[in-house]
Motif scaffolding. Structure first.
Motif, PDB file in Angstrom:
ATOM      1  N   ASP A 124      42.649 -14.296  30.004  1.00 27.65           N
ATOM      2  CA  ASP A 124      42.247 -13.449  31.139  1.00 27.65           C
ATOM      3  C   ASP A 124      40.833 -13.765  31.640  1.00 27.65           C
ATOM      4  OD1 ASP A 124      41.714 -12.415  28.492  1.00 27.65           O
ATOM      5  OD2 ASP A 124      40.817 -10.663  29.454  1.00 27.65           O
ATOM      6  N   ILE A 125      39.924 -14.141  30.742  1.00 35.72           N
ATOM      7  CA  ILE A 125      38.536 -14.413  31.165  1.00 35.72           C
ATOM      8  C   ILE A 125      38.500 -15.694  32.011  1.00 35.72           C
ATOM      9  CG2 ILE A 125      36.147 -14.741  30.380  1.00 35.72           C
ATOM     10  CD1 ILE A 125      36.966 -13.301  27.750  1.00 35.72           C
ATOM     11  N   SER A 163      33.487 -16.347  25.646  1.00 41.91           N
ATOM     12  CA  SER A 163      34.597 -17.215  25.253  1.00 41.91           C
ATOM     13  C   SER A 163      34.192 -18.676  25.421  1.00 41.91           C
ATOM     14  CB  SER A 163      35.819 -16.901  26.127  1.00 41.91           C
ATOM     15  OG  SER A 163      36.650 -18.039  26.251  1.00 41.91           O
ATOM     16  N   ASP A 304      35.493 -20.757  12.578  1.00 43.29           N
ATOM     17  CA  ASP A 304      36.197 -21.959  12.110  1.00 43.29           C
ATOM     18  C   ASP A 304      35.771 -22.389  10.706  1.00 43.29           C
ATOM     19  OD1 ASP A 304      37.629 -22.027  14.428  1.00 43.29           O
ATOM     20  OD2 ASP A 304      36.617 -23.760  15.296  1.00 43.29           O
ATOM     21  N   ILE A 326      36.150 -12.568  15.338  1.00 38.21           N
ATOM     22  CA  ILE A 326      36.540 -13.306  16.552  1.00 38.21           C
ATOM     23  C   ILE A 326      38.048 -13.243  16.792  1.00 38.21           C
ATOM     24  CG2 ILE A 326      36.404 -15.531  17.770  1.00 38.21           C
ATOM     25  CD1 ILE A 326      33.645 -14.338  17.225  1.00 38.21           C
TER      26      ILE A 326
HETATM   27  C1  UD1 Z   1      37.402 -22.308  20.634  1.00 39.76           C
HETATM   28  C2  UD1 Z   1      37.650 -23.355  19.609  1.00 39.76           C
HETATM   29  C3  UD1 Z   1      38.186 -22.719  18.330  1.00 39.76           C
HETATM   30  C4  UD1 Z   1      37.234 -21.629  17.838  1.00 39.76           C
HETATM   31  C5  UD1 Z   1      36.931 -20.641  18.951  1.00 39.76           C
HETATM   32  C6  UD1 Z   1      35.870 -19.619  18.580  1.00 39.76           C
HETATM   33  C7  UD1 Z   1      38.236 -25.304  20.936  1.00 39.76           C
HETATM   34  C8  UD1 Z   1      39.282 -26.230  21.393  1.00 39.76           C
HETATM   35  N1  UD1 Z   1      38.631 -24.291  20.144  1.00 39.76           N
HETATM   36  O1  UD1 Z   1      38.648 -21.682  20.932  1.00 39.76           O
HETATM   37  O2  UD1 Z   1      38.293 -23.759  17.331  1.00 39.76           O
HETATM   38  O3  UD1 Z   1      37.834 -20.937  16.770  1.00 39.76           O
HETATM   39  O4  UD1 Z   1      36.459 -21.350  20.119  1.00 39.76           O
HETATM   40  O5  UD1 Z   1      34.709 -20.262  18.187  1.00 39.76           O
HETATM   41  O6  UD1 Z   1      37.080 -25.454  21.256  1.00 39.76           O
HETATM   42  N2  UD1 Z   1      39.601 -14.351  24.499  1.00 39.76           N
HETATM   43  C9  UD1 Z   1      40.097 -13.428  25.376  1.00 39.76           C
HETATM   44  N3  UD1 Z   1      40.312 -13.806  26.675  1.00 39.76           N
HETATM   45  C10 UD1 Z   1      40.043 -15.067  27.125  1.00 39.76           C
HETATM   46  C11 UD1 Z   1      39.520 -16.014  26.212  1.00 39.76           C
HETATM   47  C12 UD1 Z   1      39.310 -15.637  24.882  1.00 39.76           C
HETATM   48  O7  UD1 Z   1      40.354 -12.286  25.014  1.00 39.76           O
HETATM   49  O8  UD1 Z   1      40.258 -15.353  28.310  1.00 39.76           O
HETATM   50  C13 UD1 Z   1      39.385 -13.965  23.074  1.00 39.76           C
HETATM   51  C14 UD1 Z   1      40.313 -14.766  22.143  1.00 39.76           C
HETATM   52  O9  UD1 Z   1      41.579 -14.190  22.041  1.00 39.76           O
HETATM   53  C15 UD1 Z   1      39.544 -14.729  20.846  1.00 39.76           C
HETATM   54  C16 UD1 Z   1      38.086 -14.742  21.311  1.00 39.76           C
HETATM   55  O10 UD1 Z   1      38.096 -14.331  22.663  1.00 39.76           O
HETATM   56  O11 UD1 Z   1      39.817 -13.561  20.139  1.00 39.76           O
HETATM   57  C17 UD1 Z   1      37.405 -16.089  21.187  1.00 39.76           C
HETATM   58  O12 UD1 Z   1      38.103 -17.039  21.964  1.00 39.76           O
HETATM   59  P1  UD1 Z   1      37.410 -18.298  22.602  1.00 39.76           P
HETATM   60  O13 UD1 Z   1      35.940 -18.275  22.358  1.00 39.76           O
HETATM   61  O14 UD1 Z   1      37.890 -18.434  24.004  1.00 39.76           O
HETATM   62  O15 UD1 Z   1      38.034 -19.479  21.720  1.00 39.76           O
HETATM   63  P2  UD1 Z   1      38.801 -20.756  22.224  1.00 39.76           P
HETATM   64  O16 UD1 Z   1      38.079 -21.389  23.347  1.00 39.76           O
HETATM   65  O17 UD1 Z   1      40.249 -20.452  22.376  1.00 39.76           O
END
Ligand code: UD1
Length: 416
Positions: A124-125, A163, A304, A326
């Motif tokens: 969503d973000i 994110s 991670d 997270i």
């Molecule tokens: C990236 C890393 C992953 C790491 C994570 C957090 C890559 C390819 N992957 O994943 O290894 O574990 O960062 O450091 O770089 N969220 C939302 N809405 C959004 C986007 C994220 O609710 O639109 C939430 C996710 O569900 C999660 C949290 O935010 O709970 C963190 O996600 P995010 O930082 O986006 O991680 P990724 O980019 O998916």
């Protein structure tokens, strides 16, 4: 299906060289879509996630050739704006192509990645902020369809959560946007700096690198570039923890220890005998105490490294507490570690670990990438022969894991 057989306990010795970071190269590979000029990337790690991204780029029409340790990309042949479900479902990071495709072609159709083992992981973000930049977004039959007929427009984008993926996607979307894109409450992970440095090496104008306010001034064109990503800080942390866990002397080289400052400080605070150099870390046998750890966005303790840390905390003097902030479901290594004899209780988002415990070999199963790494390092300490199943998870993110551990003296083998 292949398995890993690990005989323990073992003392490691020698040096291990860290690969380039998969989490840096995945968005950089997507950013290749932005330009019709040649991009040369050095030392792409040979990992399943990287191969999936290369396949995705190939499907979109990008011409990819190899010159020794360099992979050359020519996206002047880009002929599609559609990332299909069959590839996206195998790797969430496919969503990174959304921003670059919109920026270059003003349209993109990318399958929704869906959930994954560690949580629902919505996007969503990514989507709400692309809309703020002028994209019209529809969700249709499992696909995100985005159009920006008149091009994207730079604006203020305050993220509701820092994110990593959204920060990267929006940074790439901003490269050709009219005006200035300001990403506020941006994630600050080193891989984001690396993407910004890569984009700037092609002529993009990204500033605020390393801060929570990233500014992208739109440019008209990009140029050829040669680039090599940073070392994989998560792989490095995994080997450092393996060294400590087995009370070994090892050197972990070819990465920037500043990217792991929080983890190294925490390990030192626990009693870790760790020497930090410019691009290496020396680990010496240490008597460690228990710890209290909570995962957090960078510069906090990385989610991670949480699973590997839980494995280590089964071997220290005293009990520990670890909270995962997270992801909602990132303790799947816990029941598997318990099969090896670990004493861990889970309460919601936290676990309590009783230690020290002599781990004993048992058959265990990989559930996700970092959980699998935790099982491998735990098996190095466990008495007997641990058989680890479903190791394809490991192959997503650890280049030459078996060979690197064998190089350190581990008794580990891949069997069919
Ligand atoms: C990236 C890393 C992953 C790491 C994570 C957090 C890559 C390819 N992957 O994943 O290894 O574990 O960062 O450091 O770089 N969220 C939302 N809405 C959004 C986007 C994220 O609710 O639109 C939430 C996710 O569900 C999660 C949290 O935010 O709970 C963190 O996600 P995010 O930082 O986006 O991680 P990724 O980019 O998916």
């Amino acid at each position: 299906m292949q398995k890993l057989v690990v005989k323990g306990p073992v003392k490691l010795t020698g040096e291990v060289s860290i690969s380039r970071a998969k989490n840096a190269y995945l968005p950089i590979l997507a950013a290749v879509l932005l330009t019709d000029k040649k991009v040369r990337l050095k030392n792409l790690p040979d990992l399943r996630d990287i191969r999936t991204m290369l396949k995705l780029l190939g499907n979109l029409g990008v011409t990819i050739t190899k010159e020794g340790d360099t992979t050359v990309f020519d996206a002047s042949t880009l002929n599609s704006h559609e990332a299909t479900y069959d590839l996206v479902k195998t790797m969430r990071a496919s969503i990174f192509v959304l921003g670059p495709l919109l920026a270059r072609l003003n349209k993109a159709k990318v399958s929704l990645p869906g959930g994954c083992a560690i949580g629902t992981r919505p996007i969503d973000i990514h989507l709400s902020n692309l809309e703020k930049m002028g994209a019209k977004i529809d969700l249709n039959a499992g696909y995100v369809e985005a159009i920006s007929n008149d091009g994207l427009v730079g604006t203020k984008l305050p993220l509701s959560f820092p994110s990593v993926g959204a920060t990267e996607n929006l940074m790439m979307a901003g490269v050709f946007a009219k005006g200035t894109t300001v990403i506020e409450n941006a994630a600050m992970e080193p891989e984001i700096d690396d993407l910004a440095n890569f984009l700037n090496s092609m002529g993009a104008k990204v500033s605020g690198i390393g801060t929570s306010k990233i500014i992208v001034e739109g440019v008209e064109e990009l140029f050829e570039t040669d680039y090599e990503a940073i070392g994989d800080r998560i792989e490095a942390a995994t080997y450092i923890i393996a060294g400590l866990m087995t009370k070994s002397s090892i050197k972990v080289t070819n990465f920037n220890p500043e990217h792991l400052e929080f983890v190294i400080d925490k390990l030192k605070e626990m009693g870790g005998n760790i020497e930090v150099g410019k691009d290496f870390v020396n680990v010496e046998p240490s008597e460690l105490n228990g710890a209290k750890i909570e995962t957090a966005p960078f510069p906090g303790f990385p989610t991670d490294v949480q699973a590997q840390m839980v494995a280590l905390l089964t071997q220290v003097n005293g009990n520990s507490f670890v909270k995962e902030n997270i992801f909602e479901n990132r303790f799947m290594h816990v029941p598997e570690l318990m099969r090896l004899g670990a004493k861990i209780t889970q309460e919601g988002k936290a676990v309590f670990i009783e230690a020290p415990i002599q781990l004993k070999a048992a058959p265990v199963m990989c559930t996700d990438l970092r959980a699998s790494a935790a099982l491998v390092i735990a098996a190095l300490c466990a008495e007997g022969e641990t058989v680890i199943d479903r190791i394809y998870h490991l192959e997503r993110g650890y280049e030459k894991l078996t060979a690197k551990l064998q190089g350190l003296g581990a008794n580990i083998e891949k069997v069919d």
